[in-house]
Every structure is written in C-alpha cells, then in structure tokens.
Design a protein around this motif. Structure first.
Motif, PDB file in Angstrom:
ATOM      1  N   ARG A 105       0.828  -1.209   0.000  1.00 30.79           N
ATOM      2  CA  ARG A 105       0.000   0.000   0.000  1.00 30.79           C
ATOM      3  C   ARG A 105       0.862   1.258   0.000  1.00 30.79           C
ATOM      4  O   ARG A 105       0.571   2.223  -0.708  1.00 30.79           O
ATOM      5  N   VAL A 106       1.920   1.211   0.798  1.00 36.75           N
ATOM      6  CA  VAL A 106       2.829   2.368   0.849  1.00 36.75           C
ATOM      7  C   VAL A 106       3.468   2.601  -0.518  1.00 36.75           C
ATOM      8  O   VAL A 106       3.590   3.741  -0.986  1.00 36.75           O
ATOM      9  N   ASN A 107       3.880   1.510  -1.155  1.00 34.73           N
ATOM     10  CA  ASN A 107       4.469   1.648  -2.494  1.00 34.73           C
ATOM     11  C   ASN A 107       3.464   2.224  -3.485  1.00 34.73           C
ATOM     12  O   ASN A 107       3.804   3.083  -4.315  1.00 34.73           O
ATOM     13  N   ASP A 108       2.199   1.726  -3.390  1.00 31.90           N
ATOM     14  CA  ASP A 108       1.164   2.256  -4.279  1.00 31.90           C
ATOM     15  C   ASP A 108       0.928   3.743  -4.024  1.00 31.90           C
ATOM     16  O   ASP A 108       0.803   4.544  -4.960  1.00 31.90           O
ATOM     17  N   ALA A 111       3.723   5.744  -5.381  1.00 34.92           N
ATOM     18  CA  ALA A 111       3.599   5.889  -6.834  1.00 34.92           C
ATOM     19  C   ALA A 111       2.523   6.917  -7.189  1.00 34.92           C
ATOM     20  O   ALA A 111       2.715   7.753  -8.084  1.00 34.92           O
ATOM     21  N   GLU A 112       1.384   6.862  -6.469  1.00 33.50           N
ATOM     22  CA  GLU A 112       0.317   7.834  -6.717  1.00 33.50           C
ATOM     23  C   GLU A 112       0.781   9.247  -6.377  1.00 33.50           C
ATOM     24  O   GLU A 112       0.471  10.201  -7.093  1.00 33.50           O
ATOM     25  N   GLN A 115       2.956  10.411  -9.128  1.00 30.60           N
ATOM     26  CA  GLN A 115       2.143  10.759 -10.283  1.00 30.60           C
ATOM     27  C   GLN A 115       1.438  12.090 -10.078  1.00 30.60           C
ATOM     28  O   GLN A 115       1.398  12.943 -10.981  1.00 30.60           O
ATOM     29  N   LEU A 116       0.865  12.272  -8.872  1.00 31.31           N
ATOM     30  CA  LEU A 116       0.190  13.538  -8.572  1.00 31.31           C
ATOM     31  C   LEU A 116       1.171  14.705  -8.576  1.00 31.31           C
ATOM     32  O   LEU A 116       0.838  15.809  -9.026  1.00 31.31           O
ATOM     33  N   GLN A 117       2.388  14.436  -8.072  1.00 30.62           N
ATOM     34  CA  GLN A 117       3.387  15.501  -8.060  1.00 30.62           C
ATOM     35  C   GLN A 117       3.764  15.897  -9.478  1.00 30.62           C
ATOM     36  O   GLN A 117       3.905  17.085  -9.798  1.00 30.62           O
ATOM     37  N   ARG A 118       3.923  14.876 -10.349  1.00 28.54           N
ATOM     38  CA  ARG A 118       4.232  15.180 -11.749  1.00 28.54           C
ATOM     39  C   ARG A 118       3.091  15.941 -12.412  1.00 28.54           C
ATOM     40  O   ARG A 118       3.323  16.895 -13.178  1.00 28.54           O
TER      41      ARG A 118
END
Length: 262
Positions: A105-108, A111-112, A115-118
C-alpha cells in the motif's frame, strides 16, 4: 521366628516374675538372661525394620505421587508452551502478511504521490505558460486598442436594432478579426451577444460591419450551418471555447450587442 522370639520373651518375663525359689545355678541364670535380652533386641530390631519399611513405603508412595504430579504438570506446561508457540507463530504469520500488505500500500501511495506531483508540476508549468500568454495578449491588446473601448447594450434586441443602438452612441457592433481580440471579448461578456458579422447582403459571404470580408472565423463545431436557410447573423457564446464560440442564428433573435468605439 518372630513368634518364637516373642514366646521366649514372654517366658523370660514369666521367669523373672515367679516367686518360686530358684533351683538353677548362677551360670544358667546368666545364660537365660542373655537369651532373653537377645530376644528383646531381636523384637526391637524387627519392629524398627517394620517401621523403616513402612516409612520407606510412605516415602516411595509420596515420591511416586509427586513424580506423577510433576510429570503431569510438566506435560501441561509443555502443552501450554507449544500452544503459545503455535499462537505466536500464527500471529507472526499474520503480522508478516499485514506488513507485506502495508508495504504494498505504501508503495502504491508513493507511486500515486509521484504521479500527482508530476501532474501538479505539469499543471503549474501550464499555468505559468497561460499566465505568460495572457500577459502577452493583454499587452498586445493594450497596444492595438489604446483608443478603443467596448460596451454592451442594456436590452436584448435583434441584430439590426443592436447595431443601431451602437451607432446611436458613435460606435458599431464589435469586429473580432484577431485571436487576441476574440479572446478578450469572450472574457468580458457573460452571455451570448451580437458581433458585427453577417451575410445579410450576400448569402454565404460573411462580412463585417465595416464591409471587410471575413478572413478567419472562430466558429463552434459544425457552424455556420444556416439552419432552415434563415441564419444570417452571428452571435458569440462565452460559455464555449473562447477560440471556437461563434454561431449563426436568425437576425430576428433577441440578444444584447457588444459595441466597439474608436
């Protein structure tokens, strides 16, 4: 043998207690006394051995009972320890599984987050670009329209009436023949308005109110369509894309007009 000893002991007592005159000599008396004392010692030893045997038996029974109790307690303790170990192993397995799930979950989430930062960075970049573009457009518009101002009629009228409203005030319906001006007009109106474009004189040939021919249009998708062959005047709809918001409608429809005065 024990009965003979007890009998001899009894005989010795009877001999000692008799009141008859002694007929034996002194040596015989001493031998008999020694025999009696030996019998009493034998009886005493027998009783002591019996007591010792009973005591040993009690001790053996006690030790056996204690041993069985200890063995039973040991077995119970071992069983409890095994149960505890099994329970701890189950808990450890569950915790390991939960740890793996949390790590996943932490890895997900990481990653999210990335993605949100990008996406946020991309939006920030686009926002900066838009702000730069707006500033540039505003500067260009100020340069090209230093002596031009715009105003909107107060009442909804037909295209011709709205144009006359503007002309009565020394102006005319607006000409939006550049992208900068088109976007500026779209940003200051809140409802559909007439602009100075129509094909009233020649069907299919759009002209501005200054008689210049339309070179570039900012039409909505599928427009102009001259629906029912009766749509000769052009409105600007600010709720649509500022670069594509023109629509041809009947000139008799009621709209407010946006006027341009040099």
């Amino acid at each position: 043998m024990e009965l003979d000893s007890i009998y001899q002991n009894f005989e010795c007592r009877n001999t000692e207690d008799t009141s008859e005159p002694q007929t034996l000599n002194h040596r015989q008396d001493e031998g008999k006394d020694e025999k009696c004392r030996g019998s009493r010692c034998l009886v005493l030893m027998t009783v002591c051995l019996g007591l010792i045997c009973v005591l040993l038996l009690v001790i053996i029974i006690f030790i056996t009972a204690e041993r069985e109790s200890l063995v039973k307690s040991y077995k119970n303790t071992v069983e409890e320890i095994n149960q505890t170990i099994n329970s701890l192993q189950d808990n450890y397995t569950d915790l390991t599984q939960k740890k793996l799930e949390l790590e996943t979950r932490v890895n997900d989430l990481s990653a999210e987050k990335s993605q949100l930062q990008r996406s946020a960075d991309s939006l920030s970049q686009k926002n900066l670009e838009l702000e730069t573009r707006v500033t540039s457009l505003s500067d260009e518009l100020r340069k090209t329209s230093k002596q031009v101002f715009f105003f909107i009629s107060h009442e909804s009228k037909s295209w011709s009436e709205s144009r006359q409203y503007c002309r009565d005030r020394g102006a005319d319906l607006v000409i939006t023949n550049t992208e900068e001006k088109q976007r500026f007009i779209s940003s200051i109106v809140k409802e559909s308005v007439w602009i100075g474009l129509s094909d009233i004189e020649t069907e299919g040939r759009m002209k501005w109110v200054d008689n210049s021919t339309l070179n570039r249009g900012f039409w909505s998708n599928g427009q102009p369509d001259d629906y029912n062959g009766n749509e000769d005047c052009v409105e600007l709809n600010p709720t649509q894309d500022p670069g594509n918001n023109w629509n041809d409608v009947p000139c008799s429809d009621k709209r407010k007009g946006i006027c341009e005065k040099n």
